[in-house]
Design an enzyme around this catalytic site. Structure first.
Site, mmCIF file in Angstrom:
data_model
loop_
_atom_site.group_PDB
_atom_site.id
_atom_site.type_symbol
_atom_site.label_atom_id
_atom_site.label_comp_id
_atom_site.label_asym_id
_atom_site.label_seq_id
_atom_site.Cartn_x
_atom_site.Cartn_y
_atom_site.Cartn_z
ATOM 1 N N GLN A 105 -9.185 14.140 16.955
ATOM 2 C CA GLN A 105 -8.107 13.146 17.044
ATOM 3 C C GLN A 105 -6.859 13.719 17.704
ATOM 4 O O GLN A 105 -5.828 13.065 17.762
ATOM 5 C CB GLN A 105 -7.757 12.636 15.642
ATOM 6 N N HIS A 110 -6.294 14.304 11.872
ATOM 7 C CA HIS A 110 -5.125 13.997 11.016
ATOM 8 C C HIS A 110 -3.877 14.786 11.433
ATOM 9 O O HIS A 110 -3.250 15.439 10.608
ATOM 10 C CB HIS A 110 -5.429 14.250 9.528
ATOM 11 N N GLU A 158 -2.252 2.304 3.703
ATOM 12 C CA GLU A 158 -0.987 2.011 3.026
ATOM 13 C C GLU A 158 0.149 1.654 3.977
ATOM 14 O O GLU A 158 0.207 2.152 5.097
ATOM 15 C CB GLU A 158 -0.546 3.238 2.207
ATOM 16 N N TYR A 197 4.061 10.612 -2.291
ATOM 17 C CA TYR A 197 3.229 9.407 -2.139
ATOM 18 C C TYR A 197 1.807 9.583 -2.678
ATOM 19 O O TYR A 197 0.985 8.688 -2.541
ATOM 20 C CB TYR A 197 3.265 8.932 -0.676
ATOM 21 N N TYR A 199 -15.622 8.514 2.444
ATOM 22 C CA TYR A 199 -16.361 7.747 3.445
ATOM 23 C C TYR A 199 -17.807 7.514 3.047
ATOM 24 O O TYR A 199 -18.402 6.504 3.409
ATOM 25 C CB TYR A 199 -16.290 8.443 4.811
#
Ligand code: HEC
Length: 473
Positions: free
Chosen positions: A180, A250, A342, A352, A363
């Site tokens: 990513q 991420h 979220e 959080y 997953y």
């Protein structure tokens, strides 16, 4: 409602009581073994009611479904599973019910055709293709002269003039294009006219670890574009060497600027427990000055051993970050695992909760935790289960869509949706899917023309487009 007490008691006696579930069993299997005989393999209903139609005996909240599964509904013939299934496993069943019923609902939404009008609750909308390119457009934004800046994740920064002439900016930083990672967010300074700064985030390869694997970080820089070249680059943030990771996902990372402050997100980089560790950069939202200095009133500035740039923690992978145009609050979207995406109101020093609390599961359908809430951890303002894969977002502030003023538009990758959220007193009071199916929506920006610009991407063909939404009167 049907009464099947008799059948249920047979099941309880002969079957359900003796079930034991192996730790980490996948939710699909748990459902098949324990629930499908009554509710149907597809949750569509059999001798017991459908779990897809949003018709509940109770109030239909997560809590009441959890209670129904755990304690049973004796007078209706729903057996209690609290003795046979762990709390974590029961949590995965609730996620699974939400996921399956949502997927059944959205399957009915039609995909509009590009350049054809379609209806939403508050406006009729037309779409127009602005540009098309190969690669993944990760982010876009406008310069004051109306030029559109956009990043291609494999490492290119492009500029399209208001007349549609496109140029690739030369000499941008080398990126670690892996998983990513790559060239990620781009944001011009709100005072661009005066100072010419443009902020970039990217994943950067920084060396090798002890087992000779590549390691890297999310890097934050700013620079200027002069004569088609990226110049005067300044490094604003790079995490300390000992925290560099060898995972390729991420990275975050979105920017938002409020006055002198630059906020940016850094996902957990595939090391989820670090999100609770104040010594590392990953799993956090950070705040620095636009020139890279660290504000002394950051929440952990004076705490020994912590990273002074941290503004909030327990964030899994926030890929949307915006400042509310009036209240100046910081809002973020954060990818959950399977379930539990979220929308968060980002407040100084707050935890959080990831991965100690989440609305999602792994997953593969195995549990992460039964906790959606714990003391000292902040609940999201809004959550999506199943995950829509929440990405870039923007408060609409343009002149075209009168009835959308101040609404928050949120892009979704996996579900290829554009959501319109109406927020009142920090609560989401409407969540409308206004567009579905055109492609993975990664970024959303209000254009100077008042159109709403979105980026769409098709994974198979590796093509991206920028599409403008305009009002049809
Ligand atoms: C023996 C049959 C039977 C089995 C097995 C069973 N259920 Fe049910 N379930 C029912 C019945 C009956 C109802 C009440 C609704 C109705 O009349 O259909 C119900 C209701 C529910 C409700 C709705 C609660 C509400 O507020 O409306 C949920 C959620 C539910 N079941 C989940 C499950 C799950 C998850 C499993 C497997 C772990 C499961 N059920 C296994 C028979 C069954």
């Amino acid at each position: 409602m049907k009464t099947i007490n008799y059948l249920a008691s047979i099941f309880i006696a002969s079957n359900v009581m003796t079930i034991t579930v192996a730790a980490n069993e996948k939710v699909e299997q748990v459902f098949k073994n324990n629930c499908a005989s009554c509710h149907g393999v597809q949750l569509q209903g059999a001798m017991a009611s459908s779990l897809l139609d949003n018709q509940w005996i109770s109030d239909g909240s997560d809590d009441s479904l959890t209670k129904a599964i755990s304690n049973g509904i004796v007078d209706r013939g729903m057996p209690a599973f609290g003795h046979a299934l762990s709390e974590e496993t029961i949590r995965t069943l609730v996620v699974y019910i939400r996921e399956t019923s949502y997927n059944a609902d959205i399957a009915k939404i039609q995909t509009p055709t590009l350049s054809k009008q379609f209806k939403t609750n508050l406006h009729n909308v037309n779409t127009r293709e602005v540009l098309s390119t190969s690669g993944i457009i990760w982010a876009m934004d406008f310069l004051p002269d109306g030029s559109l800046l956009y990043t291609l994740r494999h490492g290119e920064l492009w500029l399209q003039s208001p007349k549609g002439i496109r140029t690739k900016v030369a000499n941008t930083p080398d990126v670690w294009h892996r998983g990513q990672g790559g060239l990620l967010d781009v944001l011009p300074d709100p005072d661009y006219d005066k100072n010419g700064w443009i902020y970039l985030s990217y994943s950067k390869k920084t060396g090798k670890n002890a087992s000779n694997k590549d390691i890297g970080i999310t890097a934050i820089v700013r620079g200027k574009i002069k004569d088609g070249k990226w110049v005067e680059q300044q490094t604003l943030f790079e995490a300390p060497k000992q925290t560099h990771k060898n995972r390729g996902w991420h990275f975050g990372s979105r920017f938002a600027i409020d006055g002198p402050y630059l906020f940016f997100t850094n996902g957990d980089e595939g090391h989820q427990d670090d999100a609770q560790n104040l010594e590392t950069q990953n799993g956090k939202v950070h705040r620095i000055y636009k020139d890279g200095r660290i504000p002394k009133d950051n929440p952990f500035y004076n705490q020994k051993g912590t990273l002074k740039t941290i503004w909030t923690y327990g964030n899994r992978n926030p890929q949307g970050l915006v400042i509310h145009p009036k209240t100046r609050q910081v809002w973020s979207t954060e990818h959950g695992p399977r379930g539990g995406d979220e929308l968060n109101l980002i407040t100084k020093g707050v935890n959080y909760g990831w991965p100690k609390v989440t609305y999602g599961m792994n997953y593969d359908g195995s549990p992460i935790t039964q906790h959606t809430d714990l003391p000292g951890m902040e609940l999201p303002v809004h959550q999506w289960t199943p995950s829509i894969a929440v990405a870039g977002m923007n408060f609409y502030t343009g002149k075209q869509f009168k009835n959308w003023q101040g609404d928050l538009f949120v892009g979704s990758l996996a579900k290829k949706q554009l959501h319109r959220l109406r927020i009142k007193n920090n609560r989401v009071i409407e969540d409308e899917i206004i567009l579905k199916g055109l492609g993975r929506i990664r970024d959303v920006v209000t254009a100077p023309s008042g159109e709403l610009f979105i980026t769409i991407n098709d994974r198979q063909s590796n093509q991206s487009k920028v599409v403008a939404l305009s009002e049809v009167k």
